[in-house]
Design a protein around this motif. Structure first.
Motif, PDB file in Angstrom:
ATOM      1  N   PRO A 439       0.799  -1.235   0.000  1.00  0.00           N
ATOM      2  CA  PRO A 439       0.000   0.000   0.000  1.00  0.00           C
ATOM      3  C   PRO A 439       0.834   1.289   0.000  1.00  0.00           C
ATOM      4  CG  PRO A 439       0.103  -0.919   2.199  1.00  0.00           C
ATOM      5  CD  PRO A 439       0.890  -1.848   1.323  1.00  0.00           C
ATOM      6  N   TYR A 440       1.676   1.427  -0.979  1.00  0.00           N
ATOM      7  CA  TYR A 440       2.493   2.654  -1.084  1.00  0.00           C
ATOM      8  C   TYR A 440       2.183   3.292  -2.435  1.00  0.00           C
ATOM      9  CZ  TYR A 440       4.838  -0.098   2.491  1.00  0.00           C
ATOM     10  OH  TYR A 440       5.101  -0.871   3.590  1.00  0.00           O
ATOM     11  N   ALA A 441       1.006   3.902  -2.524  1.00  0.00           N
ATOM     12  CA  ALA A 441       0.469   4.317  -3.817  1.00  0.00           C
ATOM     13  C   ALA A 441       1.296   5.420  -4.478  1.00  0.00           C
ATOM     14  CB  ALA A 441      -0.967   4.786  -3.630  1.00  0.00           C
ATOM     15  N   PRO A 442       1.763   5.201  -5.684  1.00  0.00           N
ATOM     16  CA  PRO A 442       2.450   6.258  -6.423  1.00  0.00           C
ATOM     17  C   PRO A 442       1.571   7.487  -6.655  1.00  0.00           C
ATOM     18  CG  PRO A 442       2.889   4.132  -7.440  1.00  0.00           C
ATOM     19  CD  PRO A 442       1.830   3.912  -6.395  1.00  0.00           C
ATOM     20  N   LEU A 443       0.261   7.273  -6.834  1.00  0.00           N
ATOM     21  CA  LEU A 443      -0.619   8.415  -7.142  1.00  0.00           C
ATOM     22  C   LEU A 443      -0.514   9.496  -6.065  1.00  0.00           C
ATOM     23  CD1 LEU A 443      -2.868   9.597  -8.988  1.00  0.00           C
ATOM     24  CD2 LEU A 443      -4.526   8.490  -7.483  1.00  0.00           C
ATOM     25  N   LYS A 444      -0.663   9.065  -4.840  1.00  0.00           N
ATOM     26  CA  LYS A 444      -0.611  10.001  -3.709  1.00  0.00           C
ATOM     27  C   LYS A 444       0.747  10.700  -3.658  1.00  0.00           C
ATOM     28  CE  LYS A 444      -1.258   9.567   1.156  1.00  0.00           C
ATOM     29  NZ  LYS A 444      -0.894   8.491   2.059  1.00  0.00           N
ATOM     30  N   ALA A 445       1.799   9.923  -3.867  1.00  0.00           N
ATOM     31  CA  ALA A 445       3.157  10.488  -3.780  1.00  0.00           C
ATOM     32  C   ALA A 445       3.408  11.470  -4.920  1.00  0.00           C
ATOM     33  CB  ALA A 445       4.182   9.363  -3.805  1.00  0.00           C
ATOM     34  N   LEU A 446       2.849  11.187  -6.092  1.00  0.00           N
ATOM     35  CA  LEU A 446       3.046  12.104  -7.224  1.00  0.00           C
ATOM     36  C   LEU A 446       2.282  13.406  -6.980  1.00  0.00           C
ATOM     37  CD1 LEU A 446       2.950   9.521 -10.155  1.00  0.00           C
ATOM     38  CD2 LEU A 446       4.927  10.835  -9.392  1.00  0.00           C
ATOM     39  N   GLN A 447       1.138  13.272  -6.358  1.00  0.00           N
ATOM     40  CA  GLN A 447       0.378  14.487  -6.012  1.00  0.00           C
ATOM     41  C   GLN A 447       1.172  15.334  -5.004  1.00  0.00           C
ATOM     42  OE1 GLN A 447      -3.327  15.700  -6.883  1.00  0.00           O
ATOM     43  NE2 GLN A 447      -1.696  17.206  -6.564  1.00  0.00           N
ATOM     44  N   ALA A 448       1.781  14.654  -4.030  1.00  0.00           N
ATOM     45  CA  ALA A 448       2.585  15.383  -3.036  1.00  0.00           C
ATOM     46  C   ALA A 448       3.817  16.012  -3.687  1.00  0.00           C
ATOM     47  CB  ALA A 448       3.004  14.435  -1.916  1.00  0.00           C
ATOM     48  N   MET A 449       4.348  15.310  -4.686  1.00  0.00           N
ATOM     49  CA  MET A 449       5.535  15.812  -5.396  1.00  0.00           C
ATOM     50  C   MET A 449       5.205  17.094  -6.170  1.00  0.00           C
ATOM     51  SD  MET A 449       7.256  13.926  -8.702  1.00  0.00           S
ATOM     52  CE  MET A 449       6.033  14.474  -9.894  1.00  0.00           C
ATOM     53  N   ALA A 450       4.019  17.129  -6.751  1.00  0.00           N
ATOM     54  CA  ALA A 450       3.634  18.265  -7.597  1.00  0.00           C
ATOM     55  C   ALA A 450       2.373  18.905  -7.030  1.00  0.00           C
ATOM     56  CB  ALA A 450       3.398  17.769  -9.022  1.00  0.00           C
ATOM     57  N   PRO A 451       2.504  19.665  -5.948  1.00  0.00           N
ATOM     58  CA  PRO A 451       1.308  20.137  -5.224  1.00  0.00           C
ATOM     59  C   PRO A 451       0.383  21.013  -6.068  1.00  0.00           C
ATOM     60  CG  PRO A 451       3.360  21.088  -4.311  1.00  0.00           C
ATOM     61  CD  PRO A 451       3.770  20.086  -5.328  1.00  0.00           C
ATOM     62  N   LYS A 452       0.961  21.696  -7.073  1.00  0.00           N
ATOM     63  CA  LYS A 452       0.092  22.585  -7.869  1.00  0.00           C
ATOM     64  C   LYS A 452      -0.575  21.868  -9.036  1.00  0.00           C
ATOM     65  CE  LYS A 452       2.865  26.638  -6.986  1.00  0.00           C
ATOM     66  NZ  LYS A 452       4.129  27.088  -7.548  1.00  0.00           N
ATOM     67  N   ALA A 453      -0.166  20.658  -9.271  1.00  0.00           N
ATOM     68  CA  ALA A 453      -0.650  19.962 -10.475  1.00  0.00           C
ATOM     69  C   ALA A 453      -2.004  19.302 -10.239  1.00  0.00           C
ATOM     70  CB  ALA A 453       0.368  18.915 -10.900  1.00  0.00           C
ATOM     71  N   ASN A 454      -2.759  19.249 -11.301  1.00  0.00           N
ATOM     72  CA  ASN A 454      -3.989  18.478 -11.287  1.00  0.00           C
ATOM     73  C   ASN A 454      -3.594  17.034 -11.641  1.00  0.00           C
ATOM     74  OD1 ASN A 454      -6.539  17.485 -11.532  1.00  0.00           O
ATOM     75  ND2 ASN A 454      -7.008  18.552 -13.458  1.00  0.00           N
ATOM     76  N   VAL A 455      -3.590  16.176 -10.631  1.00  0.00           N
ATOM     77  CA  VAL A 455      -3.133  14.797 -10.849  1.00  0.00           C
ATOM     78  C   VAL A 455      -4.361  13.893 -10.915  1.00  0.00           C
ATOM     79  CG1 VAL A 455      -1.665  12.936  -9.975  1.00  0.00           C
ATOM     80  CG2 VAL A 455      -1.023  15.318  -9.556  1.00  0.00           C
TER      81      VAL A 455
END
Ligand code: BGC
Length: 736
Positions: A439-455
């Motif tokens: 349970p280490y979802a890339p989606l969540k981490a990518l959202q955290a990586m790019a806070p301004k992006a619409n992920v």
């Protein structure tokens, strides 16, 4: 899918097995016992203790019980087991703790299924650690697993998988360390050293040549003596030298017609005589086929025979053989001594495994940093990566359940991470399943990586919807997966479930498409030239989402280098066919004499074939220059010296790889390497001692390593195919 005998038990319902009594029984030897004097050598202590044991106690120590799920009709395990792969009850009379064995190399395994609620930290797959080319990373990973095992009450880990990747379709490649004996021997040796540093016995496996899963319990690996000594056995030899594992697990298969667990050549002649191995040999689960023959060939302990073998050979049949004089008492004593010696050497008596708190955060960081050190950037067109995460407006995240987690390999090495299976119910749900997503979802981490992006996420089931999402996003990150596991091989290199079409459609919709591969072995990539970047993370383990985001954003500069050659297609392999991988009866033999010792890149070089990506290959976000190379041969010691410079704008690490062509050979061999961490503009000279066994041939008649002498060609570079100017050195003949 073929399963080993008895493995259905692994998926049976757990009948109240979680008896947490082992630690209570893991008592320390009373001080009064002469063998509890830790100042004495492990050998001496083992001798002293052995002298006190009754024959029953000796027989007690030479076979373990299966401590995993059992059927109701099976006899119960004696009390005191934690619940995992194997168990031997304590011998309280003499203070020998219970032996509690757990899988394995990627974390403390199967805990959730046998001990619900008891989770462990999953390391990334073995090839990730190997791809780090960094002994420190391997040691730290081993120490992390060893520490968790100890804190759960285990004192034996069945960890140290080192079968060479002769077969890219092998279902267990994800447990191993690639195709090269020096790299695998170094990395696995260090991982073992890390485990043993935690007072846990480590078990190097599967000895030997269990390089495919198809027909693993029946097939005979056919190979000449010199070839096996210079390839698979060399990997074991180097890892054992370095890591000093307390035990060796013999494998299921036959070698040149004889079962590995009753193979006199492998166990007595090579391991114990030539390598002077002082530890013990345990069987794989179901790997024993005889009593007297196995014992006389060098097997010291039968594992879980009451469930997996035809009978418990190391009980009544062995006692009968002893009475008949087919087995000597001295050999029984030797078996027991070896077992005890390994426990003393690891400090198991002084530092008994017992339940203790685990620093989950620190351990997850070890897993994540392993991934960050070993993920391999395979392609990066026009500087697509790293992503400028702070400025990114939109990201399409597609496929492979990246909204929920990351894939793990199946079988006995499977770890249950905290949070459980992020995608439950995928088939097969029984062994070697369940298919597990940590349970280490890339989606969540990518959202955290790019806070301004619409992920946004698209599952990929609907290819048109995924392509539409990609089209309206600045970049598309497509996760693709291929599940692999124990007891089966992949029939081919293809990605399953229409994922090739998915990637092609997304790449067509958005040229800024990045593919992240979650796989156990190389896969075919028919869409490779259409995508902007490819990052290989294998099964990426604990906190992988963050690790992947760090790599894609450039917070971490990828520095993994392939520990394998990546074939274009199966036609390039020594054995394009893998009979019965897709079903049917496996043949009796597999011919490893075809490539012999020329496994992986050596095969490609010998045949003049270009693989898709060569061994040692991997890109970086910075650039490096290597050279000039100097080679210094003083007596027996050959040292290569090279300067590596970071000529780009980011800090990063490269691997200086030294290959040697011995006189008369067509292919080169990796003989030394060093990972070099450099700031932008920094350069460093590194001296790399070359491993002498890689300069030598194994001489069958002399039963030893012989440097033939003559002109040796030495090259250095950043992969097996990207090397600088050769240097010729003259070495005189010698024996090692
Ligand atoms: C595997 C070993 C494992 C053992 C115990 C066998 O099926 O081949 O690698 O350690 O089971 O679980």
């Amino acid at each position: 899918m073929k399963r080993k005998a008895g493995n259905a038990l692994r998926c049976a319902i757990v009948f109240g097995l979680a008896t947490w009594m082992g630690t209570a029984l893991a008592q320390q030897a009373p001080a009064a016992h002469p063998w509890s004097d830790a100042k004495l050598s492990p050998d001496k202590r083992a001798d002293l203790l052995l002298a006190q044991l009754t024959q029953d106690e000796k027989f007690h120590l030479i076979r373990s019980y299966y401590a995993g799920p059992r059927k109701p009709e099976d006899k119960p395990v004696p009390p005191g087991y934690i619940g995992s792969a194997g168990y031997i009850p304590a011998l309280d009379r003499v203070g020998i703790p219970a032996i509690q064995e757990s899988d394995a190399g990627l974390g403390v395994a199967t805990s959730d299924r046998m001990r619900p609620g008891d989770y462990a930290t999953p390391l990334p797959a073995g090839p990730v650690t190997a791809a780090s080319w960094d002994p420190k990373i391997a040691f730290r990973g081993g120490a992390m697993i060893g520490g968790e095992a100890h804190a759960k009450g285990f004192n034996v880990l069945l960890a140290g998988g080192i079968n060479l990747m002769r077969e890219p379709r092998n279902g267990r490649n994800f447990e191993y360390a690639g195709e090269d004996p020096l790299l695998a021997g170094t990395i696995v040796g260090e991982a073992i050293r890390g485990i043993e540093s935690q007072h846990v016995v480590s078990t190097i496996k599967h000895y030997a040549l269990n390089d495919q899963e198809t027909g693993r319990t029946t097939i005979s690996a056919q190979i000449g003596e010199q070839a096996m000594r210079e390839s698979d056995l060399l990997a074991f030899e180097l890892a054992i030298e370095r890591g000093k594992p307390g035990s060796v697990m013999c494998s299921y298969n036959k070698i040149n017609g004889d079962w590995a667990c009753e193979n006199d050549y492998l166990l007595n002649q090579v391991l114990k005589r030539d390598w002077k191995y002082p530890g013990f040999v345990m069987s794989d689960w179901g790997g024993v086929h005889s009593a007297a023959k196995a014992v006389n060939a060098g097997l010291d302990q039968e594992s879980a025979g009451e469930i997996f073998d035809k009978e418990i050979y190391f009980d009544a049949p062995l006692k009968t053989a002893l009475a008949k004089g087919e087995v000597k008492q001295a050999r029984i004593d030797d078996m027991v001594k070896r077992i005890l010696r390994s426990f003393f050497a690891a400090g198991v008596f002084e530092h008994p495994a017992k339940k203790a708190p685990i620093d989950e955060k620190a351990n997850l960081a070890v897993a994540r940093e392993t991934l960050e050190a070993g993920a391999v950037l395979l392609r990066n067109e026009n500087g697509l990566l790293p992503l400028d995460a702070t400025k990114l407006e939109s990201i399409a995240v597609i496929g492979a359940h990246a909204d929920k987690g990351v894939l793990a390999g199946g079988g006995s090495s499977l770890v249950s991470a905290k949070g459980g299976n992020a995608v439950p119910g995928l088939k097969p749900t029984d062994w070697p399943g369940p298919i597990m997503y940590h349970p280490y979802a890339p989606l969540k981490a990518l959202q955290a990586m790019a806070p301004k992006a619409n992920v946004q996420f698209a599952s990929g089931d609907d290819v048109a919807a995924a392509a539409a999402l990609a089209a309206k996003s600045k970049v598309a990150v497509v996760f693709v997966q291929k599940w692999a596991g124990e007891a089966f091989d992949a029939p081919d290199l293809s990605l399953p479930d229409g994922q090739d079409a998915l990637v092609a459609a997304v790449a067509k919709a958005n040229p800024h498409t990045i593919v992240v591969l979650e796989n156990g072995s190389p896969v075919a990539m028919p869409w490779l030239n259409q995508v902007g970047a490819v990052l290989e993370v294998w099964y990426p383990g604990g906190d992988a989402g963050t690790g992947i985001a760090n790599l894609l954003s450039g917070k971490v500069n990828p520095s993994g280098r392939l520990p394998i050659s990546w074939p274009r297609d199966v036609a390039q392999l020594p054995r394009p066919d893998l009979p019965a991988a897709a079903g049917g009866t496996p043949p009796d033999t597999v011919d490893y004499a075809i490539e012999g010792a020329n496994v992986g890149y050596r095969w490609y070089q010998m045949k003049g074939i270009q693989p898709l990506f060569p061994f040692g290959y991997g890109l970086s976000y910075t650039t490096f220059e290597h050279g000039p190379l100097k080679v210094d041969a003083k007596g027996d010691k050959v040292t290569a010296t090279v300067t590596v410079a970071n000529t780009g704008k980011r800090a990063g690490a490269d691997v200086a790889q030294v290959y040697v062509q011995v006189p008369g050979a067509k292919a080169k061999r990796l003989a030394g390497f060093a990972k070099v961490f450099l700031k932008p503009g920094e350069k460093r000279e590194v001296s790399i001692p070359l491993e002498r066994k890689l300069l030598a041939d194994f001489d069958v008649a002399k039963r030893g390593w012989v440097v033939r002498g003559g002109e040796y060609v030495v090259v250095e570079g950043s992969s097996s195919e990207t090397v600088g100017a050769p240097i010729n050195v003259t070495l005189s003949a010698s024996t090692l």
